[in-house]
Design a protein around this motif. Structure first.
Motif, PDB file in Angstrom:
ATOM      1  N   ALA A  63      -6.519  76.051 -60.703  1.00 19.73           N
ATOM      2  CA  ALA A  63      -6.094  76.059 -59.304  1.00 19.73           C
ATOM      3  C   ALA A  63      -5.520  74.711 -58.881  1.00 19.73           C
ATOM      4  O   ALA A  63      -4.599  74.646 -58.050  1.00 19.73           O
ATOM      5  CB  ALA A  63      -7.269  76.430 -58.406  1.00 19.73           C
ATOM      6  N   GLU A  64      -6.054  73.629 -59.453  1.00 22.54           N
ATOM      7  CA  GLU A  64      -5.512  72.308 -59.143  1.00 22.54           C
ATOM      8  C   GLU A  64      -4.105  72.150 -59.715  1.00 22.54           C
ATOM      9  O   GLU A  64      -3.276  71.424 -59.166  1.00 22.54           O
ATOM     10  CB  GLU A  64      -6.434  71.228 -59.717  1.00 22.54           C
ATOM     11  N   ARG A  65      -3.848  72.854 -60.799  1.00 26.19           N
ATOM     12  CA  ARG A  65      -2.545  72.761 -61.450  1.00 26.19           C
ATOM     13  C   ARG A  65      -1.509  73.683 -60.817  1.00 26.19           C
ATOM     14  O   ARG A  65      -0.317  73.371 -60.790  1.00 26.19           O
ATOM     15  CB  ARG A  65      -2.723  73.116 -62.937  1.00 26.19           C
ATOM     16  N   ASP A  66      -1.959  74.812 -60.297  1.00 27.87           N
ATOM     17  CA  ASP A  66      -1.036  75.810 -59.745  1.00 27.87           C
ATOM     18  C   ASP A  66      -1.626  76.341 -58.436  1.00 27.87           C
ATOM     19  O   ASP A  66      -2.675  76.982 -58.432  1.00 27.87           O
ATOM     20  CB  ASP A  66      -0.841  76.959 -60.739  1.00 27.87           C
ATOM     21  N   THR A 312     -14.890  78.014 -52.556  1.00 25.32           N
ATOM     22  CA  THR A 312     -13.510  78.504 -52.512  1.00 25.32           C
ATOM     23  C   THR A 312     -12.566  77.381 -52.901  1.00 25.32           C
ATOM     24  O   THR A 312     -12.708  76.253 -52.422  1.00 25.32           O
ATOM     25  CB  THR A 312     -13.136  79.005 -51.106  1.00 25.32           C
ATOM     26  N   VAL A 313     -11.651  77.688 -53.781  1.00 16.97           N
ATOM     27  CA  VAL A 313     -10.557  76.768 -54.096  1.00 16.97           C
ATOM     28  C   VAL A 313      -9.274  77.511 -53.773  1.00 16.97           C
ATOM     29  O   VAL A 313      -8.880  78.433 -54.494  1.00 16.97           O
ATOM     30  CB  VAL A 313     -10.579  76.333 -55.576  1.00 16.97           C
ATOM     31  N   ASP A 314      -8.638  77.136 -52.676  1.00 24.77           N
ATOM     32  CA  ASP A 314      -7.488  77.894 -52.176  1.00 24.77           C
ATOM     33  C   ASP A 314      -6.463  76.920 -51.594  1.00 24.77           C
ATOM     34  O   ASP A 314      -6.588  76.481 -50.460  1.00 24.77           O
ATOM     35  CB  ASP A 314      -7.951  78.897 -51.127  1.00 24.77           C
ATOM     36  N   ARG A 315      -5.469  76.584 -52.384  1.00 26.51           N
ATOM     37  CA  ARG A 315      -4.423  75.666 -51.951  1.00 26.51           C
ATOM     38  C   ARG A 315      -3.127  76.399 -51.621  1.00 26.51           C
ATOM     39  O   ARG A 315      -2.087  75.793 -51.419  1.00 26.51           O
ATOM     40  CB  ARG A 315      -4.150  74.632 -53.052  1.00 26.51           C
ATOM     41  N   ALA A 316      -3.194  77.735 -51.563  1.00 27.59           N
ATOM     42  CA  ALA A 316      -1.980  78.515 -51.309  1.00 27.59           C
ATOM     43  C   ALA A 316      -1.472  78.252 -49.903  1.00 27.59           C
ATOM     44  O   ALA A 316      -2.242  78.310 -48.943  1.00 27.59           O
ATOM     45  CB  ALA A 316      -2.261  80.004 -51.495  1.00 27.59           C
ATOM     46  N   PRO A 317      -0.184  77.965 -49.748  1.00 30.17           N
ATOM     47  CA  PRO A 317       0.372  77.749 -48.410  1.00 30.17           C
ATOM     48  C   PRO A 317       0.396  79.048 -47.621  1.00 30.17           C
ATOM     49  O   PRO A 317       0.573  80.125 -48.189  1.00 30.17           O
ATOM     50  CB  PRO A 317       1.797  77.250 -48.691  1.00 30.17           C
ATOM     51  N   PRO A 318       0.197  78.981 -46.301  1.00 31.50           N
ATOM     52  CA  PRO A 318       0.249  80.204 -45.493  1.00 31.50           C
ATOM     53  C   PRO A 318       1.647  80.784 -45.472  1.00 31.50           C
ATOM     54  O   PRO A 318       2.640  80.072 -45.612  1.00 31.50           O
ATOM     55  CB  PRO A 318      -0.190  79.728 -44.107  1.00 31.50           C
ATOM     56  N   ARG A 319       1.723  82.100 -45.305  1.00 30.72           N
ATOM     57  CA  ARG A 319       2.996  82.805 -45.202  1.00 30.72           C
ATOM     58  C   ARG A 319       3.125  83.402 -43.810  1.00 30.72           C
ATOM     59  O   ARG A 319       2.144  83.812 -43.200  1.00 30.72           O
ATOM     60  CB  ARG A 319       3.067  83.947 -46.233  1.00 30.72           C
ATOM     61  N   HIS A 320       4.367  83.458 -43.319  1.00 29.08           N
ATOM     62  CA  HIS A 320       4.584  84.063 -42.005  1.00 29.08           C
ATOM     63  C   HIS A 320       4.194  85.535 -42.016  1.00 29.08           C
ATOM     64  O   HIS A 320       3.776  86.086 -41.007  1.00 29.08           O
ATOM     65  CB  HIS A 320       6.058  83.931 -41.592  1.00 29.08           C
ATOM     66  N   SER A 321       4.288  86.166 -43.181  1.00 28.55           N
ATOM     67  CA  SER A 321       3.997  87.601 -43.287  1.00 28.55           C
ATOM     68  C   SER A 321       2.560  87.875 -43.678  1.00 28.55           C
ATOM     69  O   SER A 321       2.195  89.000 -43.981  1.00 28.55           O
ATOM     70  CB  SER A 321       4.930  88.245 -44.328  1.00 28.55           C
ATOM     71  N   ASP A 322       1.708  86.808 -43.719  1.00 25.88           N
ATOM     72  CA  ASP A 322       0.314  86.986 -44.098  1.00 25.88           C
ATOM     73  C   ASP A 322      -0.348  88.059 -43.252  1.00 25.88           C
ATOM     74  O   ASP A 322      -0.260  88.038 -42.030  1.00 25.88           O
ATOM     75  CB  ASP A 322      -0.450  85.683 -43.908  1.00 25.88           C
ATOM     76  N   VAL A 323      -1.015  88.993 -43.937  1.00 22.77           N
ATOM     77  CA  VAL A 323      -1.759  90.019 -43.218  1.00 22.77           C
ATOM     78  C   VAL A 323      -3.147  89.506 -42.882  1.00 22.77           C
ATOM     79  O   VAL A 323      -3.647  89.645 -41.775  1.00 22.77           O
ATOM     80  CB  VAL A 323      -1.852  91.310 -44.060  1.00 22.77           C
ATOM     81  N   ASN A 324      -3.794  88.886 -43.885  1.00 19.10           N
ATOM     82  CA  ASN A 324      -5.157  88.425 -43.676  1.00 19.10           C
ATOM     83  C   ASN A 324      -5.193  86.975 -43.196  1.00 19.10           C
ATOM     84  O   ASN A 324      -6.050  86.593 -42.426  1.00 19.10           O
ATOM     85  CB  ASN A 324      -5.967  88.529 -44.981  1.00 19.10           C
TER      86      ASN A 324
END
Length: 341
Positions: A63-66, A312-324
């Motif tokens: 997760a740190e790499r991607d 939790t390890v979550d570095r994903a950027p938010p999306r405008h179309s995010d449902v959750n």
């Protein structure tokens, strides 16, 4: 960075003690998804069932790499089905594909799932036409799938595991279902929507050992039957009725024979003993069946959390179309405190 103009595909992977399979799975998924990167972004959603080996460390490093890799580690082992369901609930994609970490299900089939999804199917599931397992366990699986379909009020596909693609609309419906003991193969089949099965040959496991013991398979089978059928209760009712009728007729016959024909029946020790043992056996059997259903009611009304996420390890950027979207107070890359689902 993800491109909001493209659809997002979530790859949901439940893991438990799979340290040797993390990197091979990631490499295979990345290779497959490069073939559709002009149309899709993707993320890997790992749900770690409190692994005892280095699985979580491997996931954190990945997760740190991607940033497309999102990791949710549970406070304890909550079971395989709950792990999958948590992954579905955490998935942010327009569709989610669940695949096991051991690569027995071919990642190449994800492309076929996507094609069927684009053609209009809301659920696309894999049908195992062959497996690299022993004859006895394979036969047991085949019997189970046909038995649960026979007992269920709804049609359940034969030989279909959890390897499948699920559309966002179906995921949102799944979110509304409150089931303390989920059996997702059956639940998804009963939701309706266009669904299609794709046959494939399941490969043998190359690394590590299966975490499913025989008793785990039987527990999953019982969960499936009890979740989708009340037939065992009806069998108990009808059998009890039949035994009661036979017993009543026997009493009437013995009484009439004694009164009108003067029969002097010898002491029926063996017959009496057999009848008593039969009655006790039937009572124990059907009380057990009823107890299984009562137990499920008990677990349901307790309202315990589906899972508890410890890390939790979550570095994903938010999306405008995010449902959750991200949970309250969360930030990309922030270690989440214990949360419940």
């Amino acid at each position: 960075m993800t491109n909001d103009a493209r659809k997002l595909l979530s790859i949901v992977v439940p893991v438990y003690n799979e340290q040797g399979n993390i990197t091979p799975l990631y490499d295979e998924v990345a290779r497959i998804m490069r073939r559709v990167e002009d149309r899709y972004d993707w993320e890997l959603v790992f749900t770690d069932n409190c692994s005892k080996d280095a699985t979580f460390s491997e996931l954190v490093a990945l997760a740190e790499r991607d940033a497309r890799v999102r990791v949710f580690r549970f406070s304890r082992n909550f079971g395989f089905q709950r792990s999958i369901l948590t992954g579905y609930l955490k998935a942010r994609g327009d569709a989610a594909v669940q695949i096991d970490c051991d690569l027995q299900d071919p990642p190449e089939l994800i492309l076929t799932f996507i094609q069927e999804w684009e053609a209009g199917s809301k659920v696309v599931y894999g049908v195992r036409k062959s497996r690299k397992e022993g004859f006895f366990i394979t036969l047991l699986r085949q019997v189970f799938y046909r038995l649960i379909d026979f007992l269920s009020e709804d049609h359940l596909p034969h030989d279909a595991g959890d390897f499948r693609l699920v559309d966002r609309r179906v995921l949102d419906v799944l979110r509304q279902i409150d089931d303390s003991k989920p059996y997702l193969r059956g639940t998804l089949a009963t939701l309706g929507f266009p669904q299609k099965g794709i046959a494939y040959d399941r490969a043998a496991r190359e690394r590590g050992e299966s975490k499913f013991r025989m008793r785990d398979l039987f527990a999953l089978a019982f969960d499936g039957i009890l979740s989708h059928s009340t037939v065992p209760l009806r069998v108990a009712t009808y059998t009890g009725l039949v035994v009661s009728v036979i017993t009543f007729l026997a009493i009437v016959y013995y009484a009439l024979a004694r009164i009108f024909w003067g029969r002097d029946w010898p002491p029926g020790f063996a017959t009496t003993t057999a009848l008593i043992l039969l009655s006790l056996s039937l009572n124990a059997l059907f009380l057990g069946v009823i107890g299984e259903y009562v137990g499920r009611i008990y677990h349901q009304v307790r309202k315990r959390p589906l899972t508890i996420i410890e890390h939790t390890v979550d570095r994903a950027p938010p999306r405008h179309s995010d449902v959750n979207g991200l949970g309250a107070g969360e930030r990309p890359g922030q270690a989440e405190p214990s949360t419940v689902l």
